[in-house]
Design a protein around this motif. Sequence first.
Motif, PDB file in Angstrom:
ATOM      1  N   TRP A  85       0.838  -1.204   0.000  1.00  0.00           N
ATOM      2  CA  TRP A  85       0.000   0.000   0.000  1.00  0.00           C
ATOM      3  C   TRP A  85       0.873   1.254   0.000  1.00  0.00           C
ATOM      4  O   TRP A  85       1.943   1.271   0.596  1.00  0.00           O
ATOM      5  N   ARG A  86       0.393   2.287  -0.658  1.00  0.00           N
ATOM      6  CA  ARG A  86       1.057   3.591  -0.611  1.00  0.00           C
ATOM      7  C   ARG A  86       0.645   4.337   0.659  1.00  0.00           C
ATOM      8  O   ARG A  86      -0.278   3.929   1.363  1.00  0.00           O
ATOM      9  N   GLU A  87       1.319   5.447   0.894  1.00  0.00           N
ATOM     10  CA  GLU A  87       1.001   6.282   2.057  1.00  0.00           C
ATOM     11  C   GLU A  87      -0.436   6.794   2.012  1.00  0.00           C
ATOM     12  O   GLU A  87      -1.082   6.947   3.047  1.00  0.00           O
ATOM     13  N   ASP A  88      -0.960   7.060   0.804  1.00  0.00           N
ATOM     14  CA  ASP A  88      -2.308   7.617   0.697  1.00  0.00           C
ATOM     15  C   ASP A  88      -3.404   6.565   0.815  1.00  0.00           C
ATOM     16  O   ASP A  88      -4.592   6.869   0.665  1.00  0.00           O
ATOM     17  N   GLY A  89      -3.011   5.303   1.060  1.00  0.00           N
ATOM     18  CA  GLY A  89      -4.003   4.258   1.262  1.00  0.00           C
ATOM     19  C   GLY A  89      -4.450   3.531   0.011  1.00  0.00           C
ATOM     20  O   GLY A  89      -5.326   2.667   0.077  1.00  0.00           O
ATOM     21  N   THR A  90      -3.866   3.842  -1.134  1.00  0.00           N
ATOM     22  CA  THR A  90      -4.207   3.134  -2.370  1.00  0.00           C
ATOM     23  C   THR A  90      -3.269   1.947  -2.550  1.00  0.00           C
ATOM     24  O   THR A  90      -2.086   2.008  -2.183  1.00  0.00           O
ATOM     25  N   PRO A  91      -3.767   0.847  -3.106  1.00  0.00           N
ATOM     26  CA  PRO A  91      -2.908  -0.328  -3.293  1.00  0.00           C
ATOM     27  C   PRO A  91      -1.856  -0.083  -4.363  1.00  0.00           C
ATOM     28  O   PRO A  91      -2.141   0.492  -5.414  1.00  0.00           O
ATOM     29  N   LEU A  92      -0.653  -0.508  -4.088  1.00  0.00           N
ATOM     30  CA  LEU A  92       0.453  -0.367  -5.040  1.00  0.00           C
ATOM     31  C   LEU A  92       0.627  -1.620  -5.877  1.00  0.00           C
ATOM     32  O   LEU A  92       0.859  -1.561  -7.086  1.00  0.00           O
ATOM     33  N   SER A  93       0.509  -2.787  -5.219  1.00  0.00           N
ATOM     34  CA  SER A  93       0.693  -4.046  -5.936  1.00  0.00           C
ATOM     35  C   SER A  93       0.140  -5.197  -5.106  1.00  0.00           C
ATOM     36  O   SER A  93      -0.089  -5.062  -3.897  1.00  0.00           O
ATOM     37  N   ILE A  94      -0.069  -6.318  -5.773  1.00  0.00           N
ATOM     38  CA  ILE A  94      -0.372  -7.565  -5.082  1.00  0.00           C
ATOM     39  C   ILE A  94       0.585  -8.611  -5.631  1.00  0.00           C
ATOM     40  O   ILE A  94       0.799  -8.711  -6.835  1.00  0.00           O
ATOM     41  N   ILE A  95       1.208  -9.351  -4.717  1.00  0.00           N
ATOM     42  CA  ILE A  95       2.325 -10.223  -5.071  1.00  0.00           C
ATOM     43  C   ILE A  95       2.055 -11.630  -4.547  1.00  0.00           C
ATOM     44  O   ILE A  95       1.620 -11.801  -3.413  1.00  0.00           O
ATOM     45  N   SER A  96       2.322 -12.636  -5.377  1.00  0.00           N
ATOM     46  CA  SER A  96       2.220 -14.023  -4.930  1.00  0.00           C
ATOM     47  C   SER A  96       3.536 -14.742  -5.188  1.00  0.00           C
ATOM     48  O   SER A  96       4.290 -14.386  -6.104  1.00  0.00           O
ATOM     49  N   PHE A  97       3.806 -15.762  -4.372  1.00  0.00           N
ATOM     50  CA  PHE A  97       5.068 -16.487  -4.429  1.00  0.00           C
ATOM     51  C   PHE A  97       4.822 -17.990  -4.527  1.00  0.00           C
ATOM     52  O   PHE A  97       3.968 -18.529  -3.821  1.00  0.00           O
ATOM     53  N   THR A  98       5.590 -18.638  -5.385  1.00  0.00           N
ATOM     54  CA  THR A  98       5.627 -20.095  -5.405  1.00  0.00           C
ATOM     55  C   THR A  98       6.933 -20.518  -4.750  1.00  0.00           C
ATOM     56  O   THR A  98       8.021 -20.153  -5.219  1.00  0.00           O
ATOM     57  N   VAL A  99       6.831 -21.252  -3.635  1.00  0.00           N
ATOM     58  CA  VAL A  99       7.999 -21.669  -2.866  1.00  0.00           C
ATOM     59  C   VAL A  99       8.215 -23.161  -3.054  1.00  0.00           C
ATOM     60  O   VAL A  99       7.290 -23.962  -2.878  1.00  0.00           O
ATOM     61  N   ALA A 100       9.424 -23.552  -3.419  1.00  0.00           N
ATOM     62  CA  ALA A 100       9.775 -24.958  -3.604  1.00  0.00           C
ATOM     63  C   ALA A 100      11.160 -25.211  -3.025  1.00  0.00           C
ATOM     64  O   ALA A 100      12.096 -24.449  -3.295  1.00  0.00           O
ATOM     65  N   ASP A 101      11.256 -26.257  -2.209  1.00  0.00           N
ATOM     66  CA  ASP A 101      12.546 -26.632  -1.610  1.00  0.00           C
ATOM     67  C   ASP A 101      13.181 -25.471  -0.852  1.00  0.00           C
ATOM     68  O   ASP A 101      14.403 -25.268  -0.907  1.00  0.00           O
ATOM     69  N   GLY A 102      12.353 -24.699  -0.162  1.00  0.00           N
ATOM     70  CA  GLY A 102      12.871 -23.634   0.689  1.00  0.00           C
ATOM     71  C   GLY A 102      13.297 -22.377  -0.029  1.00  0.00           C
ATOM     72  O   GLY A 102      13.856 -21.467   0.592  1.00  0.00           O
ATOM     73  N   ARG A 103      13.018 -22.301  -1.334  1.00  0.00           N
ATOM     74  CA  ARG A 103      13.365 -21.096  -2.102  1.00  0.00           C
ATOM     75  C   ARG A 103      12.197 -20.659  -2.967  1.00  0.00           C
ATOM     76  O   ARG A 103      11.317 -21.453  -3.289  1.00  0.00           O
ATOM     77  N   ILE A 104      12.215 -19.407  -3.354  1.00  0.00           N
ATOM     78  CA  ILE A 104      11.154 -18.858  -4.190  1.00  0.00           C
ATOM     79  C   ILE A 104      11.444 -19.195  -5.645  1.00  0.00           C
ATOM     80  O   ILE A 104      12.451 -18.777  -6.211  1.00  0.00           O
ATOM     81  N   ALA A 105      10.535 -19.974  -6.254  1.00  0.00           N
ATOM     82  CA  ALA A 105      10.723 -20.414  -7.638  1.00  0.00           C
ATOM     83  C   ALA A 105      10.018 -19.502  -8.634  1.00  0.00           C
ATOM     84  O   ALA A 105      10.405 -19.443  -9.807  1.00  0.00           O
ATOM     85  N   ALA A 106       8.975 -18.807  -8.185  1.00  0.00           N
ATOM     86  CA  ALA A 106       8.242 -17.924  -9.089  1.00  0.00           C
ATOM     87  C   ALA A 106       7.571 -16.816  -8.287  1.00  0.00           C
ATOM     88  O   ALA A 106       7.145 -17.034  -7.148  1.00  0.00           O
ATOM     89  N   ILE A 107       7.516 -15.642  -8.891  1.00  0.00           N
ATOM     90  CA  ILE A 107       6.850 -14.488  -8.283  1.00  0.00           C
ATOM     91  C   ILE A 107       5.938 -13.878  -9.341  1.00  0.00           C
ATOM     92  O   ILE A 107       6.352 -13.696 -10.489  1.00  0.00           O
TER      93      ILE A 107
END
Length: 291
Positions: free
Chosen positions: A251-273
């Motif tokens: 979120w930005r300071e003004d309360g508007t959303p900046l982004s939405i992020i998802s992660f695929t985690v495999a074997d203890g590491r991030i494989a995709a974002i």
Amino acid sequence: MADTSPTNLVAEAFEAQRDRLRAIAYRVLGSHADAEDVVQEAWLRLARQDAAAVGNLAGWLTTVVGRISLDVLRSRRTRPEASGGDGLPELVAVDDSPEPAEHAVLADSVGLALLVVLDSLGPGERLAFVLHDLFAVPFAEIGRILGKSADATKMIASRARKKVRATDRPTAVGREQREVVHAFRAAAAEGDFEALLRVLDPDVRLTVDTPGGVVVVLGATEVAAGARMSSGAVARHQAVLVDGLPGYVTWREDGTPLSIISFTVADGRIAAIAILTDPARLESLRLTKPA
């Protein structure tokens, strides 16, 4: 009086297959728009054919859709900046609370999460896995699409299946996955390049859905550099599940959303974002900033 002309009968037969063909193309390509284009192209090719010579219409259309989809996948490999399909299709974001009832909902999103895993497969592997494992198409038919023997195609599908099993996430987001995502977020906020590299898979794939289109970044070094530079605009984070995957809304300071992020985690590491930054799509989600 019903129209029983050959052209109309072919059109009716095609319409009866349309949903199945669209489902195949979407799971192969991960993009609704590309899937629609593939199905439309299949119809145009059918319309140019002598219907009497087609024989098994369902099999013929499956082969055509498979070949067109394979061409699209191969084109993406030569132009990775143009790949990524629809970014985050049919996006669903919910608060990441520890309530067991909420975790029970995650099973419904396995299909969408699988699309992220399939991005790690080669074009032939992806096509063979989807057609055989999800739609029960015989190896001999898939082989004709790939230009391989049935035995070789079976080996390709087996290799793909092993990769999917090795990287597919569990149906519930566990503590380890959350810890990896938290470590990434902390490292990005602190601008800690080395810490970012420790939590990223060397072959991590970043997909960013922007107002100007989809951008794809490949490799830990490039992804870490981008994460470190972009953290300054974020005022607040909110942990969420994005189509069942661990993630967060910024979120930005003004309360508007900046982004939405998802992660695929495999074997203890991030494989995709996957990151959605398109303001129009963010607004359509009606996200509510936490108090």
